[in-house]
Motif scaffolding. Sequence first.
Motif, PDB file in Angstrom:
ATOM      1  N   GLN A  61       1.100  -8.897 -15.213  1.00 41.04           N
ATOM      2  CA  GLN A  61       2.209  -9.111 -14.283  1.00 41.04           C
ATOM      3  C   GLN A  61       2.234  -7.927 -13.326  1.00 41.04           C
ATOM      4  OE1 GLN A  61       5.601 -10.927 -17.009  1.00 41.04           O
ATOM      5  NE2 GLN A  61       4.420  -9.404 -18.129  1.00 41.04           N
ATOM      6  N   THR A  62       1.940  -8.160 -12.081  1.00 45.86           N
ATOM      7  CA  THR A  62       1.791  -7.053 -11.144  1.00 45.86           C
ATOM      8  C   THR A  62       3.094  -6.700 -10.448  1.00 45.86           C
ATOM      9  OG1 THR A  62       1.043  -8.605  -9.433  1.00 45.86           O
ATOM     10  CG2 THR A  62      -0.652  -7.462 -10.708  1.00 45.86           C
ATOM     11  N   MET A  63       3.230  -5.432 -10.162  1.00 45.45           N
ATOM     12  CA  MET A  63       4.357  -4.909  -9.405  1.00 45.45           C
ATOM     13  C   MET A  63       3.977  -4.926  -7.938  1.00 45.45           C
ATOM     14  SD  MET A  63       6.219  -1.229 -10.061  1.00 45.45           S
ATOM     15  CE  MET A  63       7.741  -0.740  -9.243  1.00 45.45           C
ATOM     16  N   ARG A  64       4.768  -5.608  -7.118  1.00 46.36           N
ATOM     17  CA  ARG A  64       4.549  -5.611  -5.676  1.00 46.36           C
ATOM     18  C   ARG A  64       5.363  -4.466  -5.071  1.00 46.36           C
ATOM     19  NH1 ARG A  64       3.403  -8.761  -1.201  1.00 46.36           N
ATOM     20  NH2 ARG A  64       1.480  -9.206  -2.365  1.00 46.36           N
ATOM     21  N   ILE A  65       4.676  -3.571  -4.388  1.00 41.92           N
ATOM     22  CA  ILE A  65       5.313  -2.417  -3.743  1.00 41.92           C
ATOM     23  C   ILE A  65       4.917  -2.444  -2.268  1.00 41.92           C
ATOM     24  CG2 ILE A  65       5.578   0.089  -3.725  1.00 41.92           C
ATOM     25  CD1 ILE A  65       4.536   0.060  -6.651  1.00 41.92           C
ATOM     26  N   ASN A  66       5.888  -2.583  -1.397  1.00 40.86           N
ATOM     27  CA  ASN A  66       5.615  -2.624   0.038  1.00 40.86           C
ATOM     28  C   ASN A  66       5.913  -1.271   0.662  1.00 40.86           C
ATOM     29  OD1 ASN A  66       5.745  -5.525  -0.683  1.00 40.86           O
ATOM     30  ND2 ASN A  66       5.444  -5.779   1.510  1.00 40.86           N
ATOM     31  N   THR A  67       4.932  -0.755   1.366  1.00 39.63           N
ATOM     32  CA  THR A  67       5.016   0.591   1.924  1.00 39.63           C
ATOM     33  C   THR A  67       5.000   0.555   3.447  1.00 39.63           C
ATOM     34  OG1 THR A  67       2.608   0.765   1.690  1.00 39.63           O
ATOM     35  CG2 THR A  67       3.958   1.738  -0.059  1.00 39.63           C
ATOM     36  N   PHE A  68       5.497   1.646   4.021  1.00 39.18           N
ATOM     37  CA  PHE A  68       5.496   1.788   5.480  1.00 39.18           C
ATOM     38  C   PHE A  68       5.101   3.217   5.823  1.00 39.18           C
ATOM     39  CE2 PHE A  68       7.260   2.554   9.674  1.00 39.18           C
ATOM     40  CZ  PHE A  68       6.941   1.385  10.347  1.00 39.18           C
ATOM     41  N   LEU A  69       4.037   3.350   6.622  1.00 42.33           N
ATOM     42  CA  LEU A  69       3.559   4.663   7.055  1.00 42.33           C
ATOM     43  C   LEU A  69       4.171   4.989   8.408  1.00 42.33           C
ATOM     44  CD1 LEU A  69       1.612   7.097   6.690  1.00 42.33           C
ATOM     45  CD2 LEU A  69      -0.139   5.713   7.848  1.00 42.33           C
ATOM     46  N   HIS A  70       4.990   6.043   8.451  1.00 45.27           N
ATOM     47  CA  HIS A  70       5.653   6.459   9.681  1.00 45.27           C
ATOM     48  C   HIS A  70       4.698   7.281  10.553  1.00 45.27           C
ATOM     49  CE1 HIS A  70       9.718   5.242   8.316  1.00 45.27           C
ATOM     50  NE2 HIS A  70       9.221   5.498   7.129  1.00 45.27           N
ATOM     51  N   PRO A  71       4.952   7.346  11.850  1.00 47.69           N
ATOM     52  CA  PRO A  71       4.070   8.105  12.748  1.00 47.69           C
ATOM     53  C   PRO A  71       3.918   9.569  12.353  1.00 47.69           C
ATOM     54  CG  PRO A  71       5.503   6.678  14.029  1.00 47.69           C
ATOM     55  CD  PRO A  71       5.978   6.590  12.604  1.00 47.69           C
ATOM     56  N   ASP A  72       4.937  10.147  11.689  1.00 44.86           N
ATOM     57  CA  ASP A  72       4.849  11.554  11.297  1.00 44.86           C
ATOM     58  C   ASP A  72       4.132  11.756   9.961  1.00 44.86           C
ATOM     59  OD1 ASP A  72       6.679  10.648   9.451  1.00 44.86           O
ATOM     60  OD2 ASP A  72       8.352  11.885  10.141  1.00 44.86           O
ATOM     61  N   GLY A  73       3.602  10.681   9.386  1.00 43.52           N
ATOM     62  CA  GLY A  73       2.853  10.796   8.146  1.00 43.52           C
ATOM     63  C   GLY A  73       3.640  10.517   6.883  1.00 43.52           C
ATOM     64  N   TRP A  80       1.327  -3.813  -1.820  1.00 41.55           N
ATOM     65  CA  TRP A  80       0.400  -3.447  -2.888  1.00 41.55           C
ATOM     66  C   TRP A  80       0.723  -4.225  -4.155  1.00 41.55           C
ATOM     67  CZ3 TRP A  80      -3.435  -0.069  -1.529  1.00 41.55           C
ATOM     68  CH2 TRP A  80      -3.228   0.649  -0.341  1.00 41.55           C
ATOM     69  N   ASP A  81      -0.294  -4.821  -4.756  1.00 40.92           N
ATOM     70  CA  ASP A  81      -0.148  -5.415  -6.074  1.00 40.92           C
ATOM     71  C   ASP A  81      -0.750  -4.438  -7.070  1.00 40.92           C
ATOM     72  OD1 ASP A  81       1.118  -7.727  -5.262  1.00 40.92           O
ATOM     73  OD2 ASP A  81      -0.764  -8.778  -4.880  1.00 40.92           O
ATOM     74  N   ARG A  94      -2.881   0.456 -12.016  1.00 45.22           N
ATOM     75  CA  ARG A  94      -4.157   0.212 -11.349  1.00 45.22           C
ATOM     76  C   ARG A  94      -3.897  -0.662 -10.117  1.00 45.22           C
ATOM     77  NH1 ARG A  94      -5.097   3.452 -14.585  1.00 45.22           N
ATOM     78  NH2 ARG A  94      -6.807   3.627 -16.095  1.00 45.22           N
ATOM     79  N   ILE A  95      -4.512  -0.311  -9.001  1.00 44.71           N
ATOM     80  CA  ILE A  95      -4.377  -1.111  -7.787  1.00 44.71           C
ATOM     81  C   ILE A  95      -5.231  -2.364  -7.923  1.00 44.71           C
ATOM     82  CG2 ILE A  95      -4.801  -1.215  -5.311  1.00 44.71           C
ATOM     83  CD1 ILE A  95      -4.316   1.815  -5.219  1.00 44.71           C
ATOM     84  N   VAL A  96      -4.591  -3.519  -7.863  1.00 41.51           N
ATOM     85  CA  VAL A  96      -5.318  -4.783  -7.935  1.00 41.51           C
ATOM     86  C   VAL A  96      -5.758  -5.209  -6.538  1.00 41.51           C
ATOM     87  CG1 VAL A  96      -5.152  -7.225  -8.568  1.00 41.51           C
ATOM     88  CG2 VAL A  96      -4.129  -5.471 -10.044  1.00 41.51           C
ATOM     89  N   GLU A  97      -4.846  -5.136  -5.584  1.00 43.65           N
ATOM     90  CA  GLU A  97      -5.201  -5.435  -4.196  1.00 43.65           C
ATOM     91  C   GLU A  97      -4.083  -4.985  -3.280  1.00 43.65           C
ATOM     92  OE1 GLU A  97      -4.079 -10.059  -3.520  1.00 43.65           O
ATOM     93  OE2 GLU A  97      -5.801  -9.716  -4.820  1.00 43.65           O
ATOM     94  N   ALA A  98      -4.333  -5.077  -1.980  1.00 45.53           N
ATOM     95  CA  ALA A  98      -3.321  -4.784  -0.969  1.00 45.53           C
ATOM     96  C   ALA A  98      -3.319  -5.914   0.048  1.00 45.53           C
ATOM     97  CB  ALA A  98      -3.591  -3.450  -0.283  1.00 45.53           C
TER      98      ALA A  98
END
Length: 359
Positions: free
Chosen positions: A212-224, A319-320, A329-333
């Motif tokens: 059962q994978t955890m979905r985590i949605n990320t956002f990269l800001h211009p300042d890093g 991210w799954d 473990r990263i399954v996919e993005a």
Amino acid sequence: MNALRKVARFHSDLVRACTFHRVPYATALTRALRLYSTGKFSRKEIIGYGLFVPSIASTMPILISKERSLDRLARLNPPGLWHVTENKDEFYAICREHGLPIPATYGWTRNGRAYDADGNAIDGDRAWGDYLSSRLPENFIVKDRAGAYGSGFDAFRRAGSRFRSAVSGDEHDLAGFLVALSRAGGDEGVVIQERLFDAEPLAALCGRRGLQTMRINTFLHPDGRVSILFYMIKILAGDTLSDNFSMGTTGNLIAFGDSNYVLRGAVTIHDCGSGMKVVKSHPRTGVPFDGFALPHASEAIELAMAAQRCFPMLPTLGWDIALAEKGPRIVEANARWDPPLYAPFLMSEVDWSTVFGPG
């Protein structure tokens, strides 16, 4: 399904949903047609999410279809670079380059050719069979190299030179297994990886050994900086091997939690087939969702944030991540991730506007 049957099915689904939600049919039909014609919503979205119901639509910070959400995401994630995550050989190569934990990969097929774990071509069935015989463990999976939503997923159990599919139950010798691989995935091919299993608390939650994978949605800001847009976890509750949710049609659930990574509930499609309902405990095990602490969750969050920095060309990814026995473990993005219409409260109004707002 021909056009007439689609219209008849839509009508029957809408009548049933109107009865449950107590919405006049004329009102629902008018709103549904508007969503379809001007909002580019699919029939599945309109009925499944109950978007024709004013009280449901009002909970959406931004009412946006899958089709239009992809257009908005394209402003952030250039379509010309989607292959970086969609083609799993490319994706896993970048992960390995940055030392990100991923499932062990045993080989690939692509355009009718076979490749080892390092991307070296293997010519001939005999050499391919010898390679796999020397590498494949007792449990492994096969999935589409460029697929999404669990497409082409199968799990195999190996006993010597025999390979049994957990999906179909078919058993193959090595030659038959190679034939099955050659047919899977079409020209895009497949990836062959180790089969991961849940950490023990998650296995106990769903009552069986799976993933059962955890979905985590990320956002990269211009300042890093990297921020978390939202997280949830896909819960095995149906009869499928994959944890794919597919708007609740698989029988699986979406569970949500607080900032301490403790679950507070889950959702699935309502019994009437329209709109989401909250589920308080697992339907098979009876284990309550409220108060369930996700194992390895904080590590998974840190992993997703670190991984996002390794993919600056795609500033927002879904991210799954497996909360596996040996850690995350990263399954996919996913560069083309779905807005959380099933639980819009997961994402703040500011983040809804940042990603999916006009402009």
